[in-house]
Design a protein around this motif. Structure first.
Motif, mmCIF file in Angstrom:
data_model
loop_
_atom_site.group_PDB
_atom_site.id
_atom_site.type_symbol
_atom_site.label_atom_id
_atom_site.label_comp_id
_atom_site.label_asym_id
_atom_site.label_seq_id
_atom_site.Cartn_x
_atom_site.Cartn_y
_atom_site.Cartn_z
ATOM 1 N N VAL A 1 4.492 24.523 -5.532
ATOM 2 C CA VAL A 1 3.273 23.837 -5.094
ATOM 3 C C VAL A 1 2.948 22.678 -6.039
ATOM 4 C CG1 VAL A 1 0.765 24.091 -4.791
ATOM 5 C CG2 VAL A 1 2.326 25.809 -3.838
ATOM 6 N N LEU A 2 3.041 22.913 -7.342
ATOM 7 C CA LEU A 2 2.755 21.846 -8.300
ATOM 8 C C LEU A 2 3.788 20.728 -8.216
ATOM 9 C CD1 LEU A 2 1.574 23.889 -11.406
ATOM 10 C CD2 LEU A 2 0.171 22.498 -9.870
ATOM 11 N N ASP A 3 5.057 21.087 -8.050
ATOM 12 C CA ASP A 3 6.108 20.076 -7.956
ATOM 13 C C ASP A 3 5.888 19.183 -6.744
ATOM 14 O OD1 ASP A 3 8.435 18.722 -8.744
ATOM 15 O OD2 ASP A 3 9.699 19.991 -7.474
ATOM 16 N N VAL A 4 5.548 19.797 -5.620
ATOM 17 C CA VAL A 4 5.335 19.006 -4.409
ATOM 18 C C VAL A 4 4.002 18.258 -4.477
ATOM 19 C CG1 VAL A 4 4.985 19.105 -1.909
ATOM 20 C CG2 VAL A 4 6.803 20.464 -2.966
ATOM 21 N N ASN A 5 2.929 18.942 -4.759
ATOM 22 C CA ASN A 5 1.594 18.344 -4.654
ATOM 23 C C ASN A 5 1.249 17.398 -5.795
ATOM 24 O OD1 ASN A 5 1.532 20.012 -2.449
ATOM 25 N ND2 ASN A 5 -0.171 21.241 -3.142
ATOM 26 N N VAL B 1 0.856 -1.189 0.000
ATOM 27 C CA VAL B 1 0.000 0.000 0.000
ATOM 28 C C VAL B 1 0.887 1.233 0.000
ATOM 29 C CG1 VAL B 1 -1.761 1.290 1.291
ATOM 30 C CG2 VAL B 1 -1.760 -1.210 1.362
ATOM 31 N N VAL B 2 0.501 2.238 -0.789
ATOM 32 C CA VAL B 2 1.213 3.523 -0.786
ATOM 33 C C VAL B 2 0.196 4.647 -0.606
ATOM 34 C CG1 VAL B 2 2.641 5.129 -2.110
ATOM 35 C CG2 VAL B 2 3.046 2.672 -2.301
ATOM 36 N N PHE B 3 0.444 5.499 0.383
ATOM 37 C CA PHE B 3 -0.305 6.740 0.548
ATOM 38 C C PHE B 3 0.614 7.863 0.085
ATOM 39 C CE2 PHE B 3 -2.387 4.126 3.817
ATOM 40 C CZ PHE B 3 -3.720 4.393 3.564
ATOM 41 N N ALA B 4 0.390 8.377 -1.110
ATOM 42 C CA ALA B 4 1.166 9.517 -1.628
ATOM 43 C C ALA B 4 0.502 10.767 -1.066
ATOM 44 C CB ALA B 4 1.179 9.506 -3.153
ATOM 45 N N ASN B 5 0.986 11.206 0.063
ATOM 46 C CA ASN B 5 0.260 12.147 0.893
ATOM 47 C C ASN B 5 0.902 13.528 1.013
ATOM 48 O OD1 ASN B 5 -1.697 12.688 3.176
ATOM 49 N ND2 ASN B 5 0.248 12.844 4.256
ATOM 50 N N VAL B 6 2.103 13.704 0.489
ATOM 51 C CA VAL B 6 2.797 14.987 0.658
ATOM 52 C C VAL B 6 2.004 16.108 0.004
ATOM 53 C CG1 VAL B 6 4.841 16.302 -0.043
ATOM 54 C CG2 VAL B 6 5.093 14.001 0.824
ATOM 55 N N GLY B 7 1.963 17.238 0.671
ATOM 56 C CA GLY B 7 1.291 18.405 0.104
ATOM 57 C C GLY B 7 1.681 19.663 0.856
ATOM 58 N N ILE B 8 1.754 20.748 0.130
ATOM 59 C CA ILE B 8 2.024 22.046 0.748
ATOM 60 C C ILE B 8 0.989 23.050 0.268
ATOM 61 C CG2 ILE B 8 4.514 21.657 0.993
ATOM 62 C CD1 ILE B 8 4.907 23.493 -1.495
ATOM 63 N N SER B 9 0.885 24.122 0.990
ATOM 64 C CA SER B 9 -0.045 25.193 0.645
ATOM 65 C C SER B 9 0.700 26.280 -0.106
ATOM 66 C CB SER B 9 -0.651 25.772 1.930
ATOM 67 O OG SER B 9 -1.378 26.940 1.630
ATOM 68 N N GLY B 10 -0.001 26.950 -0.962
ATOM 69 C CA GLY B 10 0.563 28.098 -1.666
ATOM 70 C C GLY B 10 0.550 29.352 -0.811
ATOM 71 N N GLY B 11 0.048 29.251 0.381
ATOM 72 C CA GLY B 11 0.010 30.405 1.264
ATOM 73 C C GLY B 11 -1.385 30.662 1.784
ATOM 74 N N LEU C 1 1.769 37.406 -7.005
ATOM 75 C CA LEU C 1 2.460 36.201 -6.564
ATOM 76 C C LEU C 1 3.603 35.844 -7.500
ATOM 77 C CD1 LEU C 1 -0.425 33.836 -5.432
ATOM 78 C CD2 LEU C 1 1.114 35.198 -4.013
ATOM 79 N N ASP C 2 4.658 35.351 -6.915
ATOM 80 C CA ASP C 2 5.821 34.887 -7.673
ATOM 81 C C ASP C 2 5.446 33.563 -8.346
ATOM 82 O OD1 ASP C 2 8.241 33.905 -8.602
ATOM 83 O OD2 ASP C 2 9.319 34.328 -6.734
ATOM 84 N N PRO C 3 5.618 33.448 -9.660
ATOM 85 C CA PRO C 3 5.306 32.181 -10.342
ATOM 86 C C PRO C 3 6.088 30.994 -9.783
ATOM 87 C CG PRO C 3 5.611 33.932 -11.945
ATOM 88 C CD PRO C 3 6.009 34.498 -10.609
ATOM 89 N N ALA C 4 7.221 31.255 -9.155
ATOM 90 C CA ALA C 4 7.999 30.164 -8.553
ATOM 91 C C ALA C 4 7.195 29.464 -7.451
ATOM 92 C CB ALA C 4 9.316 30.686 -8.000
ATOM 93 N N LEU C 5 6.307 30.192 -6.785
ATOM 94 C CA LEU C 5 5.467 29.594 -5.758
ATOM 95 C C LEU C 5 4.547 28.543 -6.381
ATOM 96 C CD1 LEU C 5 4.347 29.422 -2.860
ATOM 97 C CD2 LEU C 5 2.807 31.306 -3.460
ATOM 98 N N LEU C 6 3.926 28.868 -7.503
ATOM 99 C CA LEU C 6 3.076 27.899 -8.193
ATOM 100 C C LEU C 6 3.896 26.693 -8.622
ATOM 101 C CD1 LEU C 6 0.419 26.956 -9.478
ATOM 102 C CD2 LEU C 6 1.072 28.244 -11.509
ATOM 103 N N ASP C 7 5.076 26.935 -9.165
ATOM 104 C CA ASP C 7 5.938 25.828 -9.584
ATOM 105 C C ASP C 7 6.239 24.901 -8.413
ATOM 106 O OD1 ASP C 7 5.983 26.893 -12.137
ATOM 107 O OD2 ASP C 7 7.940 27.866 -11.876
#
Length: 160
Positions: free
Chosen positions: A147-151, A110-120, A139-145
């Motif tokens: 969040v998407l990379d992590v989430n 079983v795998v729970f792919a659970n990592v996530g961060i907030s954009g603020g 907002l800095d576009p790097a923040l979106l990058d």
């Protein structure tokens, strides 16, 4: 069309017989479970539920102190708990940790792919005041990058 009380009870019993019960679905004893983001929050709650029910749990997280605390909190549960400090956006680190889990326990069930961060906190703060610096156009576009990379990226890399 109407259904008599007896007919309704029969229909409920028939459905009950066909539907797996939660205790049957949650038989995880002896299963090998990987949980990303396992040091806190929902990930830690998954870990507790799995370990208390006898699963072998591998917690992946970037936070070494949080992992140590989660492992200590789960000590004494029915399952085995191991921890792996890694950045879940690093596909090679995830693959290496998965290989270590397989070496330890022979498989991953079983795998729970659970990592996530907030954009603020967003454009409005907790008191309801507007925060112009948090407006979309500022907002800095790097923040979106990030969040998407992590989430999103983490889920892909973990399941890959």
């Amino acid at each position: 069309m109407s259904i008599s009380a007896d007919g309704l009870m029969w229909a409920c019993r028939a459905r009950e017989d066909d539907v797996p019960k939660i205790d049957e679905l949650f038989k995880v004893e002896g299963l090998s479970v990987v949980i990303t983001g396992g040091a806190s929050g929902i990930g830690k709650a998954y870990a507790e539920a799995m370990a208390v029910n006898g699963a072998k749990v591998a917690l992946f997280d970037i936070d070494p102190e949080g992992l140590a605390k989660a492992k200590a909190d789960l000590r004494g549960s029915c399952g085995k708990v191991d921890t792996f400090v890694l950045d879940a956006t690093d596909g090679r680190a995830i693959a290496a940790a998965m290989d270590q889990v397989v070496s330890l326990w022979g498989r991953i069930d079983v795998v729970f792919a659970n990592v996530g961060i907030s954009g603020g906190p967003g454009y409005v703060d907790a008191e309801g005041n507007e925060v112009p610096a948090r407006a979309l156009e500022n907002l800095d576009p790097a923040l979106l990058d990030r969040v998407l990379d992590v989430n999103v990226g983490e889920t892909f890399k973990t399941m890959q």
